[in-house]
Design a protein around this motif. Sequence first.
Motif, PDB file in Angstrom:
ATOM      1  N   THR A   2      21.616  18.022  63.670  1.00  0.00           N
ATOM      2  CA  THR A   2      20.313  17.850  64.112  1.00  0.00           C
ATOM      3  C   THR A   2      19.213  17.179  62.889  1.00  0.00           C
ATOM      4  OG1 THR A   2      19.395  19.768  63.506  1.00  0.00           O
ATOM      5  CG2 THR A   2      20.429  19.849  65.790  1.00  0.00           C
ATOM      6  N   ALA A   3      18.368  16.573  63.484  1.00  0.00           N
ATOM      7  CA  ALA A   3      17.298  16.142  62.309  1.00  0.00           C
ATOM      8  C   ALA A   3      17.022  17.008  61.255  1.00  0.00           C
ATOM      9  CB  ALA A   3      16.182  15.258  63.130  1.00  0.00           C
ATOM     10  N   GLN A   4      16.777  18.155  61.810  1.00  0.00           N
ATOM     11  CA  GLN A   4      16.119  19.395  60.971  1.00  0.00           C
ATOM     12  C   GLN A   4      17.162  19.617  59.822  1.00  0.00           C
ATOM     13  OE1 GLN A   4      13.222  20.399  60.637  1.00  0.00           O
ATOM     14  NE2 GLN A   4      13.730  22.360  59.453  1.00  0.00           N
ATOM     15  N   GLN A   5      18.386  19.610  60.355  1.00  0.00           N
ATOM     16  CA  GLN A   5      19.637  19.975  59.637  1.00  0.00           C
ATOM     17  C   GLN A   5      19.862  18.989  58.598  1.00  0.00           C
ATOM     18  OE1 GLN A   5      22.522  20.699  62.566  1.00  0.00           O
ATOM     19  NE2 GLN A   5      22.494  22.972  62.386  1.00  0.00           N
ATOM     20  N   TRP A   6      19.705  17.436  58.963  1.00  0.00           N
ATOM     21  CA  TRP A   6      19.756  16.559  57.963  1.00  0.00           C
ATOM     22  C   TRP A   6      18.708  16.744  56.867  1.00  0.00           C
ATOM     23  CZ3 TRP A   6      23.488  13.498  56.773  1.00  0.00           C
ATOM     24  CH2 TRP A   6      24.603  13.140  57.783  1.00  0.00           C
ATOM     25  N   THR A   7      17.514  16.926  57.454  1.00  0.00           N
ATOM     26  CA  THR A   7      16.294  16.956  56.593  1.00  0.00           C
ATOM     27  C   THR A   7      16.657  18.099  55.506  1.00  0.00           C
ATOM     28  OG1 THR A   7      14.941  16.241  58.286  1.00  0.00           O
ATOM     29  CG2 THR A   7      13.967  17.284  56.441  1.00  0.00           C
ATOM     30  N   LEU A   8      16.998  19.300  55.892  1.00  0.00           N
ATOM     31  CA  LEU A   8      17.248  20.382  55.085  1.00  0.00           C
ATOM     32  C   LEU A   8      18.170  19.923  53.884  1.00  0.00           C
ATOM     33  CD1 LEU A   8      16.962  23.287  57.521  1.00  0.00           C
ATOM     34  CD2 LEU A   8      15.524  22.722  55.737  1.00  0.00           C
ATOM     35  N   THR A   9      19.357  19.453  54.422  1.00  0.00           N
ATOM     36  CA  THR A   9      20.498  18.856  53.617  1.00  0.00           C
ATOM     37  C   THR A   9      20.090  17.819  52.464  1.00  0.00           C
ATOM     38  OG1 THR A   9      21.997  19.099  55.623  1.00  0.00           O
ATOM     39  CG2 THR A   9      22.660  17.951  53.423  1.00  0.00           C
ATOM     40  N   LEU A  10      19.274  16.841  52.997  1.00  0.00           N
ATOM     41  CA  LEU A  10      18.940  15.915  52.039  1.00  0.00           C
ATOM     42  C   LEU A  10      17.723  16.619  51.000  1.00  0.00           C
ATOM     43  CD1 LEU A  10      18.303  12.871  54.402  1.00  0.00           C
ATOM     44  CD2 LEU A  10      20.114  13.308  52.797  1.00  0.00           C
ATOM     45  N   PHE A  15      16.978  18.185  45.265  1.00  0.00           N
ATOM     46  CA  PHE A  15      16.445  19.419  44.571  1.00  0.00           C
ATOM     47  C   PHE A  15      17.696  19.721  43.527  1.00  0.00           C
ATOM     48  CE2 PHE A  15      13.035  21.523  47.001  1.00  0.00           C
ATOM     49  CZ  PHE A  15      12.136  20.364  46.776  1.00  0.00           C
ATOM     50  N   ALA A  16      18.944  19.816  43.984  1.00  0.00           N
ATOM     51  CA  ALA A  16      20.056  19.982  43.333  1.00  0.00           C
ATOM     52  C   ALA A  16      20.243  19.120  42.187  1.00  0.00           C
ATOM     53  CB  ALA A  16      21.332  20.243  44.257  1.00  0.00           C
ATOM     54  N   LEU A  17      20.104  17.737  42.775  1.00  0.00           N
ATOM     55  CA  LEU A  17      20.277  16.604  41.634  1.00  0.00           C
ATOM     56  C   LEU A  17      19.128  16.761  40.501  1.00  0.00           C
ATOM     57  CD1 LEU A  17      21.331  13.883  40.901  1.00  0.00           C
ATOM     58  CD2 LEU A  17      19.609  12.856  42.419  1.00  0.00           C
ATOM     59  N   TYR A  18      18.159  17.056  40.969  1.00  0.00           N
ATOM     60  CA  TYR A  18      16.810  17.213  39.885  1.00  0.00           C
ATOM     61  C   TYR A  18      17.163  18.225  38.918  1.00  0.00           C
ATOM     62  CZ  TYR A  18      14.534  14.029  43.328  1.00  0.00           C
ATOM     63  OH  TYR A  18      14.154  13.086  44.173  1.00  0.00           O
ATOM     64  N   ILE A  19      17.493  19.329  39.473  1.00  0.00           N
ATOM     65  CA  ILE A  19      17.782  20.642  38.610  1.00  0.00           C
ATOM     66  C   ILE A  19      19.035  20.322  37.704  1.00  0.00           C
ATOM     67  CG2 ILE A  19      18.587  23.039  38.478  1.00  0.00           C
ATOM     68  CD1 ILE A  19      16.674  23.291  41.289  1.00  0.00           C
ATOM     69  N   GLY A 140       2.984  20.100  49.645  1.00  0.00           N
ATOM     70  CA  GLY A 140       2.870  21.076  50.511  1.00  0.00           C
ATOM     71  C   GLY A 140       2.838  20.570  52.030  1.00  0.00           C
ATOM     72  N   ILE A 141       2.265  19.574  52.027  1.00  0.00           N
ATOM     73  CA  ILE A 141       1.926  18.699  53.467  1.00  0.00           C
ATOM     74  C   ILE A 141       3.418  18.335  53.661  1.00  0.00           C
ATOM     75  CG2 ILE A 141       0.940  16.791  54.788  1.00  0.00           C
ATOM     76  CD1 ILE A 141      -1.784  17.238  53.115  1.00  0.00           C
ATOM     77  N   VAL A 142       4.048  17.659  53.089  1.00  0.00           N
ATOM     78  CA  VAL A 142       5.590  16.993  52.901  1.00  0.00           C
ATOM     79  C   VAL A 142       6.358  18.144  53.535  1.00  0.00           C
ATOM     80  CG1 VAL A 142       7.460  15.906  52.243  1.00  0.00           C
ATOM     81  CG2 VAL A 142       5.120  14.977  51.739  1.00  0.00           C
ATOM     82  N   PHE A 143       6.431  19.086  52.676  1.00  0.00           N
ATOM     83  CA  PHE A 143       7.431  20.340  52.919  1.00  0.00           C
ATOM     84  C   PHE A 143       7.095  21.142  54.281  1.00  0.00           C
ATOM     85  CE2 PHE A 143       8.764  20.850  48.282  1.00  0.00           C
ATOM     86  CZ  PHE A 143       9.720  19.926  48.385  1.00  0.00           C
ATOM     87  N   GLY A 144       5.866  21.187  54.470  1.00  0.00           N
ATOM     88  CA  GLY A 144       5.381  22.022  55.819  1.00  0.00           C
ATOM     89  C   GLY A 144       5.677  20.851  57.020  1.00  0.00           C
ATOM     90  N   ARG A 145       5.609  19.558  56.928  1.00  0.00           N
ATOM     91  CA  ARG A 145       5.989  18.704  57.834  1.00  0.00           C
ATOM     92  C   ARG A 145       7.536  18.843  58.080  1.00  0.00           C
ATOM     93  NH1 ARG A 145       7.968  16.506  61.570  1.00  0.00           N
ATOM     94  NH2 ARG A 145       7.207  14.518  62.519  1.00  0.00           N
ATOM     95  N   PHE A 146       8.295  18.718  57.265  1.00  0.00           N
ATOM     96  CA  PHE A 146       9.747  18.439  57.161  1.00  0.00           C
ATOM     97  C   PHE A 146      10.448  19.568  57.161  1.00  0.00           C
ATOM     98  CE2 PHE A 146       8.387  14.246  55.765  1.00  0.00           C
ATOM     99  CZ  PHE A 146       9.069  13.312  56.542  1.00  0.00           C
TER     100      PHE A 146
END
Length: 235
Positions: A2-10, A15-19, A140-146
């Motif tokens: 689903t779109a939500q799963q794709w969003t969470l994956t990306l 985050f894993a890349l940045y860390i 916060g707005i972006v994370f809250g939305r996606f």
Amino acid sequence: MTAQQWTLTLVVASFALYIGIAVWSRASTTKEFYVAGAGVSPLANGMATAADWMSAASFLGMAGLISFMGYDGSVYLMGWTGGYVLLALLLAPYLRKFGAFTVPDFVGDRYYSQTARIVAVVCAIFISFTYVAGQMRGVGIVFGRFLEVDVDIGVYIGMGVVFFYAVLGGMKGITYTQVAQYCVLIFAYMVPAIFLSIMVTGNPIPQLGLGGVDIESGIPLLERLNGLNTELGFA
């Protein structure tokens, strides 16, 4: 998926890349922590600066200001961009040549004044808190939305990630993390622009498509955009 799963994956992958970059480039000396060891290439510095400019404050704040204020909101865009240029031309090169780690150190030593140092500290703290407040609100707005979470929780998530790679990597880690963010952001900017240009003008190059003709109406695109500005009350 689903779109939500794709969003969470990306989001998790980014985050894993940045860390991972922060761990790889973690600072081992004071100079690396504060000024990245003065060994970052001009290209990487430019990409990191561009990523700062294409941040939540620009992506959400500037777009919102111009949408609500019309052309009057463009003064903020010019001030924002002009400030970066002036900072890069008038302060950054001399700060590096001087060998100071912070702007207050540079100002205080350059003008032989403790008062000037204190004024620079106050200005730096005020500007930093103002900037960070806007950035964190945008996060916060972006994370809250996606991620479909509360805005406050989104702020805490963003703060946690930034705190981790900032403390671990210092300026060196932040710089190379910003380079990765630049690659992500420029891709996110360009893909919609390219496809919109293809859909509207048939030209895959947005800069050339802007001077082209709208396929649907046969009207020059710039003329149609001017008409849209008038309809929305921006002109």
